[in-house]
Design an enzyme around this catalytic site. Structure first.
Site, PDB file in Angstrom:
ATOM      1  N   GLY A  90       0.810  -1.211   0.000  1.00 43.33           N
ATOM      2  CA  GLY A  90       0.000   0.000   0.000  1.00 43.33           C
ATOM      3  C   GLY A  90       0.841   1.257   0.000  1.00 43.33           C
ATOM      4  N   GLY A  92       2.645   3.787   1.462  1.00 40.97           N
ATOM      5  CA  GLY A  92       3.221   4.027   2.775  1.00 40.97           C
ATOM      6  C   GLY A  92       3.640   5.458   3.019  1.00 40.97           C
ATOM      7  NE  ARG A  93       8.386   6.597  -0.115  1.00 39.70           N
ATOM      8  CZ  ARG A  93       9.691   6.501  -0.237  1.00 39.70           C
ATOM      9  NH1 ARG A  93      10.470   7.144   0.597  1.00 39.70           N
ATOM     10  NH2 ARG A  93      10.221   5.764  -1.179  1.00 39.70           N
ATOM     11  CE  LYS A 113       7.925   7.758  -4.035  1.00 38.20           C
ATOM     12  NZ  LYS A 113       8.529   7.095  -5.213  1.00 38.20           N
ATOM     13  CG  ASP A 125      10.211   8.817   7.777  1.00 39.52           C
ATOM     14  OD1 ASP A 125       9.823   8.499   6.632  1.00 39.52           O
ATOM     15  OD2 ASP A 125      11.351   9.276   8.001  1.00 39.52           O
ATOM     16  N   GLY A 126       6.939   7.786   6.484  1.00 42.33           N
ATOM     17  CA  GLY A 126       6.052   8.357   5.484  1.00 42.33           C
ATOM     18  C   GLY A 126       6.645   9.492   4.678  1.00 42.33           C
ATOM     19  CG  ASP A 252       5.191  -3.295  -4.797  1.00 42.32           C
ATOM     20  OD1 ASP A 252       5.913  -4.290  -4.984  1.00 42.32           O
ATOM     21  OD2 ASP A 252       5.599  -2.260  -4.252  1.00 42.32           O
ATOM     22  CG  ASP A 262       6.199   3.235  -7.372  1.00 41.42           C
ATOM     23  OD1 ASP A 262       5.846   4.407  -7.183  1.00 41.42           O
ATOM     24  OD2 ASP A 262       5.548   2.265  -6.964  1.00 41.42           O
TER      25      ASP A 262
END
EC number: 2.7.7.-
Length: 487
Positions: A90, A92-93, A113, A125-126, A252, A262
């Site tokens: 998912g 995450g940040r 992002k 920590d995102g 992913d 990504d």
């Protein structure tokens, strides 16, 4: 052209419900400021490029403000990472702020992002750091300019927010644009968690929005999968033809639209090395340059498994069997054009393979070879390139075959040949050392090099006065840099 407050939202993914994503607000950056913006990406939203210099621009894309119509969501998905299934990944940040449609009727996801922690941060920590954000910004726009399908990057926002990685760095955010952020891993998540209703809902959503032509066919899911196979075959063919190494081809990180997605420890080849590994965490070389083709097919097989509720295994296997022939056709077409050929011949693949082996053995600069091959008439160009090869006899034998092949091609005149070859052979590519120099300057507070490099890379095939240094071979320290996944 529009102002920032005139964007029109239509948040179709958010309407799928809480099984697909979670509402999360961005965590604002301290003292957000513009590092760089892409006028080309801004045009996709009908935005006036001048708005990038306004304070509200940095506030919006630095997490301080939101449009009233925005619905920030963290998407849930899973995926195979380095070949092993991870049941829940998912965003995450990152946050899908919403979908905006432009005057042409196109929908674009706005994805922020580095926006802070989400339910899928997995102890992280995102945040995203400035260096990785600059790399993603530059890579997205560079690939697009080369004609390689890619997500786009609207801007990079820097800050004073401290972020700890191997050392303390500064946080940043990237605003990413894509027609969709649905990944192979979205389908895998609902398949492996045994949620057939949600998987069907996702499938219908993707078909309706991104593959509407498939809906009219007798087997819409099969038609969609075949289209995904074709798009990914073409994408990876372009990666290989232009020497792009992604570095983290987990499922992913694979887009159902067949776009580059990504950006992490990516690299363009400097000296040609088929086995080049750009990710220093990839100890086994799973995602090496030469493995991108079989890994692309492996990833499609993972998606196929997730689609077995909709498509027969036999039909999926048949569709997967199309990948390599499609890839080879796209790749050879690109390589013929890079070599200056306008027609196909049966022995072209052998000619390409022989050249690449010679380049591998001699450490020849991949991009500059093709650019220089088109600079002059074949006889003169080959004579100039000969000194780059250790195996002169081997190169001479290849050069003779090349001269004969050129003589059989119907293209007329060196001027036309040069123009055709320069249109597909870039003078400027995003070499890692160029990105690192821009990052070093940005971390010291000078963003001019990021912006200059972005401008150069936005016109990679055109000779730009005063920009010769961006077209040179890298220094020894800048060759084959391995980049960390840490971002």
């Amino acid at each position: 052209m529009k102002a920032l407050d005139e964007l029109t939202f239509d948040n179709r993914f958010a309407r799928l419900g809480d099984a697909f994503s979670t509402h999360v607000l961005p965590e604002p950056l301290d003292n957000p400021r513009l590092v760089a913006a892409s006028p080309g990406a801004m045009a996709l939203l009908d935005l006036d490029p001048a708005v990038a210099e306004t304070p509200v621009f940095a506030e919006l894309f630095g997490g301080h403000k939101l449009w009233a119509e925005a619905e920030p969501r963290a998407m849930v998905y899973s995926g195979h990472q380095f070949g092993s299934y991870n049941p829940q990944l998912g965003d995450g940040r990152g946050l899908l702020l919403g979908e905006v449609y432009n005057q042409a009727g196109e929908h674009w996801d706005l994805h922020l992002k580095g926006a802070g922690q989400t339910p899928y941060s997995r102890m992280g920590d995102g945040r995203a750091v400035l260096r990785s954000s600059i790399r993603e910004f530059l890579a997205s726009e560079a690939l697009h300019a080369l004609g390689i399908p890619s997500s786009r990057a609207l801007c990079v926002i820097g800050s004073d927010t401290p972020v700890w990685r191997e050392k303390q760095e500064r946080g940043a955010m990237v605003l990413r644009l894509a027609p969709s952020h649905v990944r192979f891993g979205h389908f895998e998540y609902f398949y492996y968690t045994k949620k057939p209703e949600q998987q069907k809902q996702l499938g219908e959503h993707v078909l309706a929005l991104h593959f509407p032509e498939c809906q009219e066919l007798p087997e819409p899911y099969l038609a969609m999968f075949r289209e995904i196979v074709e798009r990914n075959a073409e994408l990876i063919a372009k990666w290989q033809a232009y020497g792009f190494c992604h570095g983290v081809m987990n499922t992913d990180n694979m887009s159902i639209l067949g776009i580059t997605f990504d950006f992490g420890p990516f690299a363009f080849l400097d000296d040609f090395d088929a086995h080049f590994i750009c990710n220093h965490s990839d100890d086994q070389g799973r995602y090496s340059f030469s493995n991108q083709v079989p890994i692309g097919q492996w990833n499609l097989s993972a998606l196929a498994q997730a689609l077995t509720p909709f498509i027969s295994v036999e039909a999926l296997r048949e569709s997967l069997g199309l990948f390599l022939p499609l890839y080879q056709a796209h790749y050879l077409d690109l390589m013929r054009r890079r070599l200056g050929f306008t027609q196909a011949e049966d022995d072209d693949q052998k000619l390409v393979e022989r050249l690449l082996q010679l380049m591998q053995n001699s450490g020849v600069d991949y991009s500059l070879f093709f650019r220089r091959l088109g600079e002059h008439a074949p006889e003169q160009a080959l004579a100039r390139l000969r000194d780059d090869f250790v195996d002169r006899n081997g190169f001479d034998a290849w050069a003779e075959l090349y001269r004969e092949r050129v003589a059989r091609d119907p293209i007329q005149g060196q001027d036309l040949r040069r123009a055709r070859m320069h249109a597909v052979n870039p003078l400027y590519i995003l070499r890692n050392y160029l990105a690192q120099k821009a990052i070093d300057a940005a971390e010291a507070g000078d963003y001019s090099e990021v912006r200059r490099l972005h401008q150069v890379l936005s016109r990679p095939f055109e000779e730009q006065p005063g920009m010769d240094s961006y077209a040179e071979r890298p220094p020894e320290w800048g060759k084959h840099l391995e980049i960390s996944c840490s971002s």
